[in-house]
Structure formats: structure tokens, C-alpha cells
Design an enzyme around this catalytic site. Sequence first.
Site, short mmCIF file in Angstrom:
data_model
loop_
_atom_site.label_atom_id
_atom_site.label_comp_id
_atom_site.label_asym_id
_atom_site.label_seq_id
_atom_site.Cartn_x
_atom_site.Cartn_y
_atom_site.Cartn_z
N LYS B 96 0.70 -1.26 0.20
CA LYS B 96 -0.13 0.28 0.03
C LYS B 96 0.87 1.34 -0.06
O LYS B 96 1.60 1.65 0.94
CB LYS B 96 -1.09 -0.10 1.26
N ALA B 184 -9.41 5.43 3.66
CA ALA B 184 -9.56 6.62 4.79
C ALA B 184 -10.70 7.38 4.50
O ALA B 184 -11.45 7.41 3.52
CB ALA B 184 -8.11 7.39 4.28
#
Lengths: 65, 256
Positions: B96, B184
Site C-alpha cells: 500500500k 481513509a
Amino acid sequence: MKILINDTLIEFHGNTLSQLLVQAGYGSSKVATAVNETFVSGVLRDLHMLNPGDRVEIVAPKQGG
Amino acid sequence: MPVFYGVEIDSRLMLGTSQYPSPAVLAEAFRRSGAGIATVSVRRESGRDQAGQNFWNLIKDLGVAVLPNTAGCHSVREAVTTAHMARELFETSWIKLEVIGHSDTLQPDPFGSIEAARILIEDGFDVFPYCTEDLVVCERLVDAGCKVLMPWGAPIGTGLGLNNIYGLRSLRAHFPEISLVIDAGLGLPSQAAQAIEMGFDAVLLNTAVAKAGDPVLMAEGFSCAVKAGALAYAADPMEPRDMAAPSTPLIGKAFL
């Protein structure tokens, strides 16, 4: 020679990155390493010669998002 | 179910491993969430500290796929080196990619992210880039070889949900073949359901669960939400309309 491990200055009495890990107490810990901001894989630690003033980063698995 | 770089994952929920009250709560939250992927990181460790090994043992016991991150990196070189260390530690080519461009908002650096993605893909990584919903940046990331995009819903840790619905819808429409994950900004299960209803492949969250009063309960809430969202997306939802339309037939109504 003086070596920086994770920003802590130590006196190192060997030559290779593998020897440094043993001296610093990492033994067989699951860690990854970089020297002077460049990754050094586990299989190359025996061959990687350290120089005075080298900056060594030693990291382990941690929580992350 | 979502497929990331040829690997099918049996859940649309990805969960971070940070900020939980205890390792036991983390483990139970994962079990109740049904999450298929755990995000992890690498950090400095002293020689006598075995915390890293203990944490790794805990993650292995969860039986989920592991996605290491480059969280906290602000430069391409830092992110690339961190990715290499993570690949060795976690024995996966998945990464990531986070290259932070702004310290206050934690907004990704688009230029650094694209450059780092190119380098890492050449080095054999499967890159999951943290990005915004910016179509141009996402096109460049796909051009670089990314087969997954991870746009934020809102800034990391805010819990504000999906801040730019139009932009995210555009992204989904523009990249039908790319796996898209909201990464997020989610704070509630309803926001996760909304993302999946829009056709996103998965959601990734951490703080919303870890910082809930009852993380285990919240984990289950998110589990239900992504399942509901996926059912709704598959069911082809009705088109919203401005005018009211009675659902009960008028024919046959009694004359009173």
C-alpha cells in the site's frame, strides 16, 4: 568504528551488517535493514561491509492502517 | 468478491491493525469483521524488543491476507526503501503505497506517488496506491501499471465519510476494470455501505473500528454494512426522482 543504529550511535567491533545485528542483540529477530537509506536484504547482510558513520535502519513488523 | 492482482478476497472489508485497546481486542475485532485483508507497517525496533515478532505471530493467526504500507513516508526514496523492507518482512509483493504530500491533511503527494509506483512496479511489486479521486492522477497511476486504486473518502482519521461523491462516481465510471478501494476517512458503517453501493470493490478503514467505544461491535457493524452495500449494488437500485409517486395503487380506492 562508530555506527548509527536507528539514530543511536554505537561502537561496532566487527565488519559486516550481520555481525552488527548480532552485536546489537537482534540475533534471529524478524527484522529488515537499510544502510544509508538503501535496502539491504537478509541474504546480503553477510557480504555487506560497514563503514564508519554508516546509518543503519532496523525495522520490524508493526501495526498499521 | 474483489480481486486484487489476481487474488480473490472473500470480503469487501479491509481493516487496519493500529490503535486498538489491546491485541486481544484487535484479534476479536478482526474475527467479527470478517475482513479479508489486514494492513500493517514497519517501524524501528530495538535489539531486545520482540514486539515485532509477537505482532507478526498475532497477524498470522488471523488467517487473512497482509497488505503492508509505507505510511509516514514523505519522499519517493523513503517509500521505495520502506516497501522493500516490508516485502522482506511480510513475504508479499503487495504494498500500500503512501507518499504523503501535506503534513496537516495527510493528502498524498501525486507526483511522488506516481514516481514511486513506477519504480516499485519495475521492482516487481503489486502496488495499491493511496490517492485522491483526481482522475488525471489516477490515470497516471494506472499508466504506471497499478491495477488497484485507493482513493480517500476523506482525510485519514477524520471519519467524515465520502466527501466528494461526484468525483468518486466519476472514478468508478472511468475505471470499470480497475479495482477501487475507498481508503481513509470512513467513520460509520453507513458510509462504507454507500461506497459499496456505488460500485467500489472494497473499503479500508482502521480508526473507525479501533477508536469506537466497542471496537468489536463496530467491526461487526462494518461487516454487515459492506454486505448490505454489495447486495444493493447487485440488485440494480431504482433511480432517484424529484417528484413523489404513490406506491399504493389509486385504482379501487373507496369513494368516501
